[in-house]
Enzyme design. Structure first.
Site, PDB file in Angstrom:
ATOM      1  CG  ASP A  46      -1.889   1.084   1.403  1.00 50.11           C
ATOM      2  OD1 ASP A  46      -3.165   1.172   0.694  1.00 50.11           O
ATOM      3  OD2 ASP A  46      -1.701   2.469   1.794  1.00 50.11           O
ATOM      4  CE1 TYR A  51       0.653   7.856   2.355  1.00 50.47           C
ATOM      5  CE2 TYR A  51       1.239   5.570   1.791  1.00 50.47           C
ATOM      6  CZ  TYR A  51       0.375   6.471   2.434  1.00 50.47           C
ATOM      7  OH  TYR A  51      -0.915   6.051   2.802  1.00 50.47           O
ATOM      8  CE  LYS A  76      -3.558   4.523   0.308  1.00 50.24           C
ATOM      9  NZ  LYS A  76      -2.341   4.537   0.729  1.00 50.24           N
ATOM     10  CG  HIS A 109      -4.511   9.850   0.211  1.00 47.99           C
ATOM     11  ND1 HIS A 109      -2.904   9.574   0.018  1.00 47.99           N
ATOM     12  CD2 HIS A 109      -4.712   9.520   1.469  1.00 47.99           C
ATOM     13  CE1 HIS A 109      -2.244   9.080   1.097  1.00 47.99           C
ATOM     14  NE2 HIS A 109      -3.276   9.009   1.980  1.00 47.99           N
ATOM     15  CE  LYS A 231       7.270   3.000   8.985  1.00 46.29           C
ATOM     16  NZ  LYS A 231       8.048   3.264  10.013  1.00 46.29           N
ATOM     17  CB  SER A 232       7.566  -2.849  10.682  1.00 49.00           C
ATOM     18  OG  SER A 232       8.709  -2.678  11.463  1.00 49.00           O
ATOM     19  CB  VAL A 233      11.590   0.434   8.558  1.00 50.34           C
ATOM     20  CG1 VAL A 233      11.269   1.356   7.536  1.00 50.34           C
ATOM     21  CG2 VAL A 233      12.061   1.091   9.930  1.00 50.34           C
ATOM     22  NE  ARG A 237       9.007  -3.115  16.407  1.00 48.84           N
ATOM     23  CZ  ARG A 237       9.290  -1.688  16.680  1.00 48.84           C
ATOM     24  NH1 ARG A 237       9.235  -0.865  15.772  1.00 48.84           N
ATOM     25  NH2 ARG A 237       9.440  -1.343  18.024  1.00 48.84           N
ATOM     26  CG  ASN A 241       3.453  -6.521  12.377  1.00 46.33           C
ATOM     27  OD1 ASN A 241       3.502  -6.690  13.517  1.00 46.33           O
ATOM     28  ND2 ASN A 241       4.135  -5.270  11.998  1.00 46.33           N
TER      29      ASN A 241
END
Ligand SMILES: NC(=O)c1ccc[n+]([C@@H]2O[C@H](COP(=O)([O-])OP(=O)(O)OC[C@H]3O[C@@H](n4cnc5c(N)ncnc54)[C@H](OP(=O)(O)O)[C@@H]3O)[C@@H](O)[C@H]2O)c1
Length: 278
Positions: A46, A51, A76, A109, A231-233, A237, A241
């Site tokens: 997504d 972004y 979006k 959006h 979201k995770s960098v 995680r 997730n």
């Protein structure tokens, strides 16, 4: 590899119920983060023009070695492009930046009720959909009264409504409206950007099941039937997730989490948000 269930949208297109969100991932980290998520097994990304990382998402999709048809990509329409022709051009630009052939889902959006007419914007979305370059179109941050106008004045029902949902903002009215009109609900900021993870109720349920608070919260969304893309960098995680399909929350735990609702937003109220990027 864990099988992520698909949700069938109102035009027959299938979307993986769990995806990977890239909001606030800087462009220079996005290619690597997206490749990492694809390696873990995510097949739904997504992103958004807002972004600033569509190009890098596209690079990761192309470089992953995974069939394009196996990855579901959403982008979006940014807030400055609500006028009919601007929306058509903005879609062309997103597709060019992503450079992955077609897009799977394109969303308006924000409704920006104080700026222009989102019904005109939706008519441009219908035109884009007719072109066959996107498999489904939808909206984001639309309240029932915005959707009622779309429903009454245009011909294509949005496939998706992506709104803020987490245990502190369960957003029941929007979800009920979506369900009644065949619109799939996507829950953005599903763990409230981390704010719900030390909630005593969620921690208690997680400890009882030998799971993490993030896993319990994501599981709550999935069992409600919503689509999520945390979201995770952080690789651990991203894996954590994704590991949410081998346990279930009992009905009591589902009800306890739903009861945490306190109408608390992490983002703006869609009826008041009219920001256009400068
Ligand atoms: N349509 C809209 O208007 C809209 C608005 C907001 C978001 N979205 C979409 O929804 C996606 C998700 O929302 P979001 O990014 O706002 O927030 P989120 O997914 O609820 O939370 C992300 C935050 O939680 C942390 N985190 C992730 N997994 C974790 C775990 N297992 N344990 C502890 N912390 C964890 C991340 O940290 P690290 O990255 O440091 O690991 C990050 O700070 C976005 O990426 C975007 O695609 C859409």
């Amino acid at each position: 590899m864990t099988a992520v269930p698909n949700i069938t949208l109102n035009n027959g297109v299938e979307i993986p119920q769990l995806g990977f969100g890239v909001f606030q991932i800087p462009p220079e980290q996005t290619r690597e983060a997206t490749l990492s998520a694809l390696e873990v097994g995510y097949r739904h990304i997504d992103t958004a023009e807002m972004y600033g990382n569509e190009k890098e998402v596209g690079e990761a999709v192309r470089e992953s070695g995974i069939d394009r048809e196996e990855i579901f990509v959403t982008s979006k329409l940014n807030n400055g492009y609500h006028a009919y022709d601007d929306a058509l051009h903005a879609f062309d630009q997103s597709l060019k930046d992503l450079d992955i052939g077609h897009l799977d889902l394109f969303l308006v959006h924000w409704p920006l009720p104080g700026v222009g007419d989102y019904v005109e914007t939706w008519k441009a979305m219908e035109k884009i959909y007719e072109s066959g370059r996107v498999r489904a179109i939808g909206v984001s941050n639309f309240q029932p009264h915005h959707l009622r106008r779309i429903h009454g004045e245009t011909s294509v029902t949005p496939a998706v409504n992506q709104v803020e949902i987490h245990p502190y903002l369960t957003n029941e009215e929007v979800r009920a409206f979506d369900t009644e009109h065949g619109i799939a609900t996507e829950a953005w900021s599903p763990i409230a950007q981390g704010k719900v993870l030390d909630d005593p109720t969620i921690v208690r349920i997680a400890e009882g099941l030998g799971r993490t608070p993030a896993q319990v919260t994501l599981r709550w969304h999935l069992q409600r039937g919503d689509i999520v893309f945390p979201k995770s960098v952080t690789r651990s995680r991203v894996e954590e997730n994704f590991d949410v399909f081998s346990f279930e929350l009992p009905p009591g735990a589902m009800a306890d989490i739903t009861a945490l609702d306190r109408h608390e937003r992490t983002g703006p109220d869609p009826d008041e948000f009219n920001h256009i990027p400068g």
